[in-house]
Motif scaffolding. Structure first.
Motif, PDB file in Angstrom:
ATOM      1  N   VAL A 163      -4.264  11.294   5.629  1.00  0.00           N
ATOM      2  CA  VAL A 163      -3.013  10.542   5.608  1.00  0.00           C
ATOM      3  C   VAL A 163      -2.299  10.790   4.287  1.00  0.00           C
ATOM      4  N   ASP A 164      -1.018  11.087   4.350  1.00  0.00           N
ATOM      5  CA  ASP A 164      -0.207  11.346   3.157  1.00  0.00           C
ATOM      6  C   ASP A 164       0.059  10.029   2.443  1.00  0.00           C
ATOM      7  N   LEU A 165      -0.472   9.866   1.244  1.00  0.00           N
ATOM      8  CA  LEU A 165      -0.298   8.632   0.475  1.00  0.00           C
ATOM      9  C   LEU A 165       1.009   8.607  -0.297  1.00  0.00           C
ATOM     10  N   ASP A 166       1.749   9.714  -0.280  1.00  0.00           N
ATOM     11  CA  ASP A 166       2.948   9.825  -1.100  1.00  0.00           C
ATOM     12  C   ASP A 166       4.237   9.806  -0.295  1.00  0.00           C
ATOM     13  N   ARG A 167       4.146   9.529   1.010  1.00  0.00           N
ATOM     14  CA  ARG A 167       5.338   9.473   1.849  1.00  0.00           C
ATOM     15  C   ARG A 167       5.330   8.156   2.617  1.00  0.00           C
ATOM     16  N   PRO A 168       6.432   7.382   2.579  1.00  0.00           N
ATOM     17  CA  PRO A 168       6.438   6.089   3.272  1.00  0.00           C
ATOM     18  C   PRO A 168       6.319   6.262   4.773  1.00  0.00           C
ATOM     19  N   ASN A 169       5.814   5.217   5.415  1.00  0.00           N
ATOM     20  CA  ASN A 169       5.545   5.251   6.847  1.00  0.00           C
ATOM     21  C   ASN A 169       6.071   3.958   7.462  1.00  0.00           C
ATOM     22  N   ALA A 170       6.777   4.079   8.607  1.00  0.00           N
ATOM     23  CA  ALA A 170       7.436   2.920   9.215  1.00  0.00           C
ATOM     24  C   ALA A 170       6.442   1.828   9.603  1.00  0.00           C
ATOM     25  N   TYR A 228       6.324  -6.071   5.537  1.00  0.00           N
ATOM     26  CA  TYR A 228       7.312  -7.120   5.824  1.00  0.00           C
ATOM     27  C   TYR A 228       6.663  -8.345   6.463  1.00  0.00           C
ATOM     28  N   LEU A 229       5.629  -8.116   7.275  1.00  0.00           N
ATOM     29  CA  LEU A 229       4.967  -9.220   7.967  1.00  0.00           C
ATOM     30  C   LEU A 229       3.911  -9.906   7.105  1.00  0.00           C
ATOM     31  N   GLY A 230       3.745  -9.422   5.870  1.00  0.00           N
ATOM     32  CA  GLY A 230       2.777 -10.027   4.980  1.00  0.00           C
ATOM     33  C   GLY A 230       1.390  -9.429   5.069  1.00  0.00           C
ATOM     34  N   GLY A 231       1.264  -8.252   5.707  1.00  0.00           N
ATOM     35  CA  GLY A 231      -0.027  -7.594   5.846  1.00  0.00           C
ATOM     36  C   GLY A 231      -0.454  -6.882   4.571  1.00  0.00           C
ATOM     37  N   ALA A 232      -1.690  -6.398   4.586  1.00  0.00           N
ATOM     38  CA  ALA A 232      -2.265  -5.748   3.406  1.00  0.00           C
ATOM     39  C   ALA A 232      -2.519  -4.268   3.611  1.00  0.00           C
ATOM     40  N   HIS A 233      -2.142  -3.716   4.772  1.00  0.00           N
ATOM     41  CA  HIS A 233      -2.464  -2.323   5.069  1.00  0.00           C
ATOM     42  C   HIS A 233      -1.225  -1.452   4.888  1.00  0.00           C
ATOM     43  N   ASN A 234      -0.863  -1.281   3.628  1.00  0.00           N
ATOM     44  CA  ASN A 234       0.282  -0.464   3.240  1.00  0.00           C
ATOM     45  C   ASN A 234       0.005   0.099   1.857  1.00  0.00           C
ATOM     46  N   PHE A 235       0.744   1.150   1.513  1.00  0.00           N
ATOM     47  CA  PHE A 235       0.556   1.837   0.249  1.00  0.00           C
ATOM     48  C   PHE A 235       1.688   1.494  -0.716  1.00  0.00           C
ATOM     49  N   ALA A 236       1.520   1.892  -1.971  1.00  0.00           N
ATOM     50  CA  ALA A 236       2.558   1.643  -2.976  1.00  0.00           C
ATOM     51  C   ALA A 236       3.884   2.277  -2.569  1.00  0.00           C
ATOM     52  N   ILE A 237       3.835   3.473  -1.980  1.00  0.00           N
ATOM     53  CA  ILE A 237       5.070   4.148  -1.594  1.00  0.00           C
ATOM     54  C   ILE A 237       5.802   3.369  -0.495  1.00  0.00           C
ATOM     55  N   ASP A 238       5.037   2.693   0.380  1.00  0.00           N
ATOM     56  CA  ASP A 238       5.639   1.861   1.421  1.00  0.00           C
ATOM     57  C   ASP A 238       6.301   0.634   0.805  1.00  0.00           C
TER      58      ASP A 238
END
Length: 267
Positions: free
Chosen positions: A11-18, A25-35
Motif C-alpha cells: 500500500v502506498d503510504l505517500d498518496r491519499p486514499n478516499a 472524517y468518521l472518527g476512525g483510526a485507520h488512515n495515514f498522515a497523508i490522508d
C-alpha cells in the motif's frame, strides 16, 4: 512514514486514499498522515464535511433498516470502505440476525481491516474487487460470501458512484447489477452533488484528483438517470438528510448536506 501494523504491504503510504479519508472524517483510526493532510485541506474550505459524512452514514443505516423491514436479507455493500461503528452488518442483524452481508472494496487497506474484524463470522465477508466489474463481484459474492442470487439482494452504492467517471458508464454498471439480481432486489444510492455548492465543490474535486479515485459530482437529473429500471420508494430522490429521517435528524437546510439519496426496487 512507519507502516502501521494493520496496513498490508504494497500500500502506498505517500498518496491519499478516499476510503481512508472517509474513515478519518468518521472518527476512525485507520488512515495515514497523508490522508489527514488531505482532509485538513478539504476542511479548510468546507468545515462541515465531517457532518456531511455522518449524515451520509445515517442515510445508510436508515436505508438498511427499511430494506430489512421490506423483506431483504442479503446485502452487497459496494465501495464499503473501512468498517466503523454502525456498519451494514451491525444494523441489518440488529433487525434480523439471519441477514448476510458482503462488503466489497477496491482498496486493500479497507479489505484487509474488514477481514480482520470479521474473522470467524460466517454470515459476513469482505472481498477485494472493482465494482465496475459486476460479473466478477457477483461471482465472489456467491463463492466467498454465500449470497444466493436467486433470492433478493440489496445492492448498496453509498458514497461510491461519484468515484465512477462517466467514461466507465455508471448507468451501465448499475444496469448489470439490476439484471443479475432476482425479483424483489433493491438498490440504495447516495451520490455527491455540486448543486448549490459553488466554488467549494470545485476545490473538493481538485483535492480528490490527487487520489486514485477522482470525484465526479452529478446533478439531481444525472443521478436520477442512473437509477433507470428501479421503482423508487417515497420520498424518491432527495437530499440525503430528507430521506425518511429519524424524528430528531431533519436539518433546517437539507441542501447543506449535498448528496442525493434514494432506495428503489428493481422492476
Amino acid at each position: 512514514m512507519t507502516r502501521p501494523d494493520w496496513a498490508p504491504y504494497g500500500v502506498d503510504l505517500d498518496r491519499p486514499n478516499a476510503a481512508r479519508v472517509y474513515d478519518y472524517y468518521l472518527g476512525g483510526a485507520h488512515n495515514f498522515a497523508i490522508d489527514r493532510q488531505m482532509a485538513a485541506q478539504a476542511l479548510a474550505g468546507w468545515p462541515e464535511l465531517p457532518l456531511i459524512m455522518r449524515a451520509n452514514r445515517s442515510f445508510l443505516r436508515r436505508a438498511v433498516r427499511f430494506l430489512v423491514s421490506s423483506g431483504v436479507r442479503q446485502f452487497l455493500d459496494l465501495g464499503s470502505g473501512i468498517p466503523t461503528v454502525g456498519n451494514v452488518h451491525e444494523v441489518a442483524r440488529a433487525e434480523d440476525p439471519a441477514c448476510r452481508v458482503v462488503y466489497v472494496d477496491i482498496d486493500p487497506v479497507a479489505v484487509a481491516h474488514s477481514r480482520a474484524i470479521l474473522d470467524g463470522d460466517p454470515q459476513v465477508t469482505a472481498v477485494q474487487a472493482d465494482l465496475r466489474s459486476p460479473a466478477n463481484v457477483l461471482d465472489l459474492a456467491e463463492k466467498e460470501g454465500a449470497l444466493d442470487l436467486d433470492k433478493p439482494v440489496a445492492v448498496l452504492m453509498v458514497a461510491v458512484l461519484h468515484f465512477v467517471p462517466d467514461a466507465d458508464d455508471p448507468a451501465g454498471v448499475i444496469a448489470r447489477y439490476r439484471q443479475a439480481t432476482a425479483p424483489g432486489s433493491a438498490i440504495a444510492v447516495c451520490h455527491a452533488t455540486a448543486d448549490g455548492q459553488g466554488g467549494r465543490a470545485d476545490e473538493h474535486r481538485a483535492l480528490y484528483a490527487r487520489t486514485p479515485t477522482p470525484m465526479t459530482m452529478r446533478s439531481r437529473a444525472e443521478v436520477d438517470r442512473l437509477l433507470t429500471g428501479y421503482d423508487l420508494v417515497e420520498p424518491g430522490l432527495v437530499y440525503m438528510a430528507q430521506w425518511r429521517p429519524d424524528e430528531d435528524e431533519l436539518p433546517e437546510r437539507p441542501e447543506d448536506y449535498p448528496g442525493y439519496a434514494a432506495v428503489g426496487f428493481r422492476r
